[in-house]
Design a protein around this motif. Structure first.
Motif, PDB file in Angstrom:
ATOM      1  N   SER A 366       0.911  -1.130   0.101  1.00 42.13           N
ATOM      2  CA  SER A 366       0.024   0.178   0.005  1.00 42.13           C
ATOM      3  C   SER A 366       0.853   1.360  -0.103  1.00 42.13           C
ATOM      4  CB  SER A 366      -0.818   0.003   1.037  1.00 42.13           C
ATOM      5  OG  SER A 366      -0.151  -0.089   2.394  1.00 42.13           O
ATOM      6  N   LEU A 367       0.264   2.350  -0.456  1.00 41.21           N
ATOM      7  CA  LEU A 367       1.160   3.510  -0.392  1.00 41.21           C
ATOM      8  C   LEU A 367       1.377   4.031   1.026  1.00 41.21           C
ATOM      9  CD1 LEU A 367       1.893   5.861  -2.542  1.00 41.21           C
ATOM     10  CD2 LEU A 367      -0.153   7.075  -2.045  1.00 41.21           C
ATOM     11  N   GLU A 368       0.339   3.829   1.753  1.00 41.71           N
ATOM     12  CA  GLU A 368       0.862   3.999   3.356  1.00 41.71           C
ATOM     13  C   GLU A 368       1.944   3.398   3.565  1.00 41.71           C
ATOM     14  OE1 GLU A 368      -2.276   3.713   2.214  1.00 41.71           O
ATOM     15  OE2 GLU A 368      -3.568   4.966   3.484  1.00 41.71           O
ATOM     16  N   THR A 369       2.168   2.127   3.529  1.00 40.31           N
ATOM     17  CA  THR A 369       3.268   1.429   3.958  1.00 40.31           C
ATOM     18  C   THR A 369       4.687   1.728   3.093  1.00 40.31           C
ATOM     19  OG1 THR A 369       1.997  -0.505   4.576  1.00 40.31           O
ATOM     20  CG2 THR A 369       4.166  -0.938   4.208  1.00 40.31           C
ATOM     21  N   MET A 370       4.429   2.176   2.036  1.00 36.96           N
ATOM     22  CA  MET A 370       5.841   2.526   1.171  1.00 36.96           C
ATOM     23  C   MET A 370       6.166   3.848   1.649  1.00 36.96           C
ATOM     24  SD  MET A 370       6.983   0.589  -0.817  1.00 36.96           S
ATOM     25  CE  MET A 370       7.676   0.450  -2.369  1.00 36.96           C
ATOM     26  N   GLU A 633       0.396  12.700  -6.497  1.00 35.63           N
ATOM     27  CA  GLU A 633      -0.989  13.552  -6.430  1.00 35.63           C
ATOM     28  C   GLU A 633      -1.773  13.559  -5.200  1.00 35.63           C
ATOM     29  OE1 GLU A 633      -2.912  11.062  -9.272  1.00 35.63           O
ATOM     30  OE2 GLU A 633      -1.726  11.817 -10.777  1.00 35.63           O
ATOM     31  N   ARG A 634      -1.309  12.478  -4.360  1.00 32.77           N
ATOM     32  CA  ARG A 634      -2.171  12.566  -2.837  1.00 32.77           C
ATOM     33  C   ARG A 634      -1.530  13.611  -2.122  1.00 32.77           C
ATOM     34  NH1 ARG A 634      -3.469   6.874  -0.944  1.00 32.77           N
ATOM     35  NH2 ARG A 634      -3.997   5.632  -2.947  1.00 32.77           N
ATOM     36  N   GLU A 635      -0.160  13.694  -2.031  1.00 36.86           N
ATOM     37  CA  GLU A 635       0.425  14.700  -1.304  1.00 36.86           C
ATOM     38  C   GLU A 635       0.121  16.204  -1.878  1.00 36.86           C
ATOM     39  OE1 GLU A 635       4.633  14.566  -0.924  1.00 36.86           O
ATOM     40  OE2 GLU A 635       4.872  15.549   0.737  1.00 36.86           O
ATOM     41  N   LYS A 636      -0.024  16.276  -3.049  1.00 30.66           N
ATOM     42  CA  LYS A 636      -0.650  17.971  -3.354  1.00 30.66           C
ATOM     43  C   LYS A 636      -2.131  17.682  -3.108  1.00 30.66           C
ATOM     44  CE  LYS A 636      -0.711  17.974  -8.026  1.00 30.66           C
ATOM     45  NZ  LYS A 636      -0.144  17.885  -9.335  1.00 30.66           N
ATOM     46  N   ALA A 637      -2.809  17.073  -2.856  1.00 28.30           N
ATOM     47  CA  ALA A 637      -4.159  17.092  -2.591  1.00 28.30           C
ATOM     48  C   ALA A 637      -4.681  17.142  -0.880  1.00 28.30           C
ATOM     49  CB  ALA A 637      -5.130  16.055  -3.119  1.00 28.30           C
ATOM     50  N   MET A 639      -4.107  14.316   0.825  1.00 25.89           N
ATOM     51  CA  MET A 639      -4.906  13.132   1.200  1.00 25.89           C
ATOM     52  C   MET A 639      -3.848  12.170   1.735  1.00 25.89           C
ATOM     53  SD  MET A 639      -8.146  13.029   0.497  1.00 25.89           S
ATOM     54  CE  MET A 639      -9.184  13.854  -0.526  1.00 25.89           C
ATOM     55  N   PRO A 640      -4.410  11.067   2.428  1.00 28.01           N
ATOM     56  CA  PRO A 640      -3.726   9.913   3.038  1.00 28.01           C
ATOM     57  C   PRO A 640      -2.830   9.341   2.125  1.00 28.01           C
ATOM     58  CG  PRO A 640      -5.925   9.777   3.673  1.00 28.01           C
ATOM     59  CD  PRO A 640      -5.979  10.855   2.758  1.00 28.01           C
ATOM     60  N   PRO A 641      -1.626   9.251   2.375  1.00 31.00           N
ATOM     61  CA  PRO A 641      -1.114   9.118   3.966  1.00 31.00           C
ATOM     62  C   PRO A 641      -0.403  10.418   4.282  1.00 31.00           C
ATOM     63  CG  PRO A 641       0.413   8.061   2.351  1.00 31.00           C
ATOM     64  CD  PRO A 641      -0.616   8.247   1.474  1.00 31.00           C
ATOM     65  N   PHE A 642      -0.651  11.379   3.452  1.00 28.18           N
ATOM     66  CA  PHE A 642       0.028  12.637   3.842  1.00 28.18           C
ATOM     67  C   PHE A 642      -0.861  13.781   4.669  1.00 28.18           C
ATOM     68  CE2 PHE A 642       1.581  11.025   0.065  1.00 28.18           C
ATOM     69  CZ  PHE A 642       3.112  10.990   0.119  1.00 28.18           C
ATOM     70  N   GLY A 643      -2.126  13.044   4.707  1.00 28.51           N
ATOM     71  CA  GLY A 643      -3.148  14.032   5.511  1.00 28.51           C
ATOM     72  C   GLY A 643      -4.177  13.052   6.183  1.00 28.51           C
ATOM     73  N   ILE A 698     -14.156  14.392   6.800  1.00 27.85           N
ATOM     74  CA  ILE A 698     -13.317  15.364   7.464  1.00 27.85           C
ATOM     75  C   ILE A 698     -12.138  15.220   7.039  1.00 27.85           C
ATOM     76  CG2 ILE A 698     -12.816  15.930   9.862  1.00 27.85           C
ATOM     77  CD1 ILE A 698     -15.968  14.297   9.690  1.00 27.85           C
ATOM     78  N   LYS A 699     -11.388  16.281   6.606  1.00 33.96           N
ATOM     79  CA  LYS A 699     -10.038  16.216   5.938  1.00 33.96           C
ATOM     80  C   LYS A 699      -9.429  17.097   7.202  1.00 33.96           C
ATOM     81  CE  LYS A 699      -8.003  16.883   1.767  1.00 33.96           C
ATOM     82  NZ  LYS A 699      -7.600  18.271   0.886  1.00 33.96           N
ATOM     83  N   ALA A 700      -8.026  16.538   7.395  1.00 33.19           N
ATOM     84  CA  ALA A 700      -7.334  17.456   8.092  1.00 33.19           C
ATOM     85  C   ALA A 700      -5.791  16.979   7.978  1.00 33.19           C
ATOM     86  CB  ALA A 700      -7.553  16.827   9.701  1.00 33.19           C
ATOM     87  N   GLY A 701      -4.861  17.927   8.576  1.00 27.51           N
ATOM     88  CA  GLY A 701      -3.562  17.707   8.407  1.00 27.51           C
ATOM     89  C   GLY A 701      -3.164  16.677   9.291  1.00 27.51           C
ATOM     90  N   LYS A 702      -1.942  16.119   8.838  1.00 28.32           N
ATOM     91  CA  LYS A 702      -1.174  14.798   9.242  1.00 28.32           C
ATOM     92  C   LYS A 702      -1.193  14.879  10.968  1.00 28.32           C
ATOM     93  CE  LYS A 702       0.806  10.836   8.766  1.00 28.32           C
ATOM     94  NZ  LYS A 702       0.521   9.613   7.859  1.00 28.32           N
ATOM     95  N   SER A 703      -0.842  16.088  11.169  1.00 28.57           N
ATOM     96  CA  SER A 703      -0.561  16.261  12.877  1.00 28.57           C
ATOM     97  C   SER A 703      -1.752  16.555  13.677  1.00 28.57           C
ATOM     98  CB  SER A 703       0.647  17.291  12.984  1.00 28.57           C
ATOM     99  OG  SER A 703      -0.232  18.612  12.646  1.00 28.57           O
ATOM    100  N   ILE A 704      -2.986  16.438  13.130  1.00 30.44           N
ATOM    101  CA  ILE A 704      -4.107  16.541  13.851  1.00 30.44           C
ATOM    102  C   ILE A 704      -4.648  15.295  14.245  1.00 30.44           C
ATOM    103  CG2 ILE A 704      -6.688  17.760  13.541  1.00 30.44           C
ATOM    104  CD1 ILE A 704      -4.863  20.012  12.835  1.00 30.44           C
TER     105      ILE A 704
END
Ligand code: ADP
Ligand code: ZN
Length: 735
Positions: A366-370, A633-637, A639-643, A698-704
């Protein structure tokens, strides 16, 4: 005589010692009970307490909590079970899961107390096993009983009757004839004596290196997570078995999580070959007596290895020391009802709390794990090549716009040609289509009427095998009428689109001699049927297998050289965050079925979108590039795993009330810079099993900590009893 006059001098009047007992019901915390004066307990002890009008098992959670309940209203603990207490680390784990998933602690405990009868001393019922000598010839029903009991597990007459499909009288008859022996029915703990000698395989250099590293991690008593990355057939299973052996050598218990465990008969055979004993199995289809034996064996520390589906994570292991999450990317690790947890993520939590290692295994991580690997949070081990030089299959993309199938057909000329060649060469093919039944939509040619489920926003799927139209979401089914319900025209129905049954029809027309076979979950319904089907494929009783995703899993068929993906675009539509990733994983896995033996494999992907990222990555066999693009793409948006994401799903039969509630709820959402609340919006399945559905995202920053936010938002809210509100942290599906 008053009660207090019985007290010995110096003792305070019995105000009653209290203990806080957690019961396996949807309650958020443990409640006070009185301890009878002749009973002493410690946290983790299993007890029986009254709840409402009946008794329930529960667990002593704390001894120093305060409930401020009038002692006169408190009830006594009825009984303490003679059982080792639930380990502290396990209780911590349950609390962690409850907090993270925002579930009731009692609901989480319920997943651990899944076999409450195991707490009772075993009843002295009679169980049957095979007697020493058996005659060569037996009538079919008796033979089935013998086959069933060959695994050595003693079973009660009722269990044998059910599993072998015979009457209890026949079992007694066989016992009377000396073919079966009887004994007390408590089964011994499974998987106790494990052969942990070094493997008899001679490992390649890569395999040796990976096995050595894993052994080291398994022996250390500290947390670590490692990704074992390698193409299908590279020997990942054999390699992680070495870590399993090492953990057992250190006296630890091991959990191997598998998706859809009941499907992998081949896995179990290999386990037995390596360890000389069957693992304790844990999934929904395990019969009651075996569940009980496994639960007890695990809790007492006698059972060394559990192979199970996600719920096996909640067994109260006496001394767990290693978890393997095989196919870590698999979507079925997410439980979508009740306590909505992700078993891979919770396995990591469990390992962290327990101070041991967790091994994540996949050919398509998964992208999460990578991302966790890239950030240095997880170790990384890879097995880059297939065992014994078997090569990866060639992947061909068929652009359906250029090579269109004939009218009413779904197999394009190049794939037809490949099927013919493969059949002529005496080899096997798989056609993959992740759609059960004959056609996903049936409509009236005269008036355009479409058959829709009365309780869901979904079309009814025609199943010729059962002569029915079925809803794949709620199970509704009806016969196919002669006349259109709308315009009354006769025999006016047309099937739109293909399901596996329709593809089988097409193959039979193309290759009348070929033996075709459908492998789909509604046709192959039990583990035994799957085992039989897999054996028949291995024995080359089928030439063309048409299957849904159940053929994608771990099977190894040496004569299988062609994989045709009928509709590579199928999973790419819809707004699912992971649609691309999932399609890549699934198709890569299906493709991996081709050419695992000595013969070279080929894969054909039929698509209308040859330029799509996923298709290009599959064609080039370039997983890492695909993941890199996906990550960007996920980082730009954000989205998980970056948010972070969380979802609220609110449902109810009354659409107006539902919408009113959702609008009011939206207004109450607290506002913060780093958190966005999207919705309410109708869910993609806006109507399901008779209930309308709305979603918030609900979309939040990674540290939230989204949980904290949701508590702030939701705790003052009273959900009307006609509505249901579910919280889904880290949602995986967006239906
Ligand atoms: P993966 O889990 O990566 O798909 P497996 O562990 O299932 O790979 O290995 C694929 C096949 O190759 C299995 O039948 C396995 O027993 C065999 N195999 C792997 N490594 C070796 C080896 N070193 N020697 C002999 N057979 C091996
Ligand atoms: Zn339905």
């Amino acid at each position: 005589m008053s009660q207090s006059s019985l007290l010995i001098a110096g003792e305070t009047p019995e105000t009653g010692k209290r203990a806080q007992i957690l019961v396996p019901y949807p309650l958020s915390r443990a409640y006070d009970y009185l301890l009878p004066h002749d009973m002493s307990v410690q946290p983790g002890d299993y007890v029986r307490v009254p709840l409402g009008r009946r008794d329930t098992p529960g667990v002593v959670w704390t001894l120093d909590g305060k409930d401020n309940v009038d002692p006169a209203k408190l009830k006594n603990i009825q009984q303490k079970y003679a059982f080792d207490p639930m380990p502290q680390v396990h209780r911590q784990f349950l609390e962690w899961v409850a907090r993270y998933t925002m579930s009731d602690l009692g609901a989480v405990l319920k997943m651990s107390l899944s076999v409450p009868e195991a707490l009772q001393p075993p009843k002295t019922a009679i169980a049957y096993t095979l007697a020493g000598k058996l005659p060569e010839k037996l009538p079919a029903a008796r033979r089935r009983i013998v086959e069933l009991l060959k695994d050595g597990v003693p079973r009660r007459a009722a269990d044998i009757a059910r599993e072998a499909g015979c009457g209890a009288a026949m079992i007694r008859g066989m016992a009377a004839a000396g073919l079966l022996e009887t004994r007390a029915a408590s089964s011994p703990a499974p998987c106790r004596d494990v052969n942990v000698d070094e493997t008899s395989l001679s490992f390649s250099k890569d395999q040796q290196a990976a096995a050595g590293a894993l052994r080291k991690l398994a022996a250390a008593s500290q947390f670590s997570a490692v990704l074992l990355d390698g193409v299908t057939g590279s020997g990942k299973t054999e390699v992680y078995f070495e870590a399993v052996a090492e953990a057992i050598r250190h006296g630890k218990q091991v959990l191997i999580l598998l998706p859809e465990i009941s499907l992998s008969a081949q896995f179990l055979e290999r386990f037995e070959r390596r360890f000389g004993v069957a693992p304790a199995l844990w999934h929904s289809e395990v019969p009651a007596a075996q569940r009980r034996a496994a639960w007890t064996g695990v809790a007492e520390g006698k059972t060394k290895v559990v192979v199970g589906a996600r719920s096996a994570l909640f067994l109260p292991y006496a001394d767990l020391g290693l978890i393997v999450v095989d196919e870590e990317h698999d979507a079925s690790y997410k439980q979508e009802e009740g306590v909505m947890y992700h078993a891979r993520d919770m396995a990591i939590v469990r390992a962290r709390l327990g101070g041991f290692s967790v091994i994540l295994v996949s050919a398509t991580p998964s992208l999460e794990t990578m991302v966790n690997v890239q950030q240095g949070k997880y170790h990384y081990l890879s097995l880059p090549s297939r065992h014994a030089g078997a090569t990866m299959p060639d992947v061909h993309v068929i652009n359906l716009k250029l090579a269109a199938p004939g009218r009413g057909q779904f197999i394009s000329p190049p794939l037809q040609e490949a099927l013919k060649q493969t059949f002529a060469a005496g080899e096997q093919s798989i056609l993959f289509l992740n759609r059960r039944g004959y056609a996903p939509l049936t409509l009236c040619r005269t008036c355009g009427y479409r058959f829709q489920c009365p309780s869901c926003s979904a079309w009814l799927v025609e199943h010729k095998r059962f002569s029915r139209l079925q809803c794949h979401h709620c199970g509704f089914a009806q016969g196919v009428p002669r006349n259109c319900p709308s315009c009354n025209d006769e025999d006016s129905f047309a099937a739109c689109g293909p399901g596996v049954e329709r593809i089988q029809e097409e193959v039979s027309a193309l290759l009348p001699e070929a033996r075709t076979f459908i492998l789909a979950s509604d046709v192959i319904t039990s583990p035994n049927m799957i085992r039989a089907a897999v054996r028949d494929i291995e024995d080359r009783k089928h030439d063309v297998i048409i299957g849904t995703q159940i053929i994608a899993k771990g099977h190894h068929f040496p004569a299988l050289t062609l994989v045709g993906v009928v509709d590579a675009d199928l999973g790419l539509s819809g707004g699912d965050l992971r649609a691309g990733e999932r399609t890549f994983q699934l198709l890569h896995q299906v493709a991996g079925r081709a050419g695992r033996g000595e013969l070279k494999g080929r894969v054909y992907l039929q698509t209308y979108m040859p330029e799509q990222n996923v298709i290009k990555a599959l064609a080039k066999n370039n997983r890492d590039e695909f993941l890199a693009v996906e990550a960007r793409e996920r980082e730009k948006a954000g989205m998980p795993p970056f948010g972070r994401l969380a979802a609220l799903i609110i449902s109810g039969a009354d659409e107006i009330k539902l919408d009113q509630f959702c609008r009011a709820l939206a207004q109450k959402a607290p506002r913060y810079d780093d958190i966005r609340v999207l919705g309410p919006a109708p869910a993609p399945m806006a109507y399901l099993r008779g209930r309308h559905r709305r979603r918030f995202l609900i979309k939040a920053g990674k540290s939230i900590a989204v949980q904290k936010y949701l508590v702030e938002w939701l705790s003052p809210v009273k959900v009307p009893s006609a509505l249901q509100l579910k919280v889904d942290i880290d949602p995986q599906s967006f239906f």
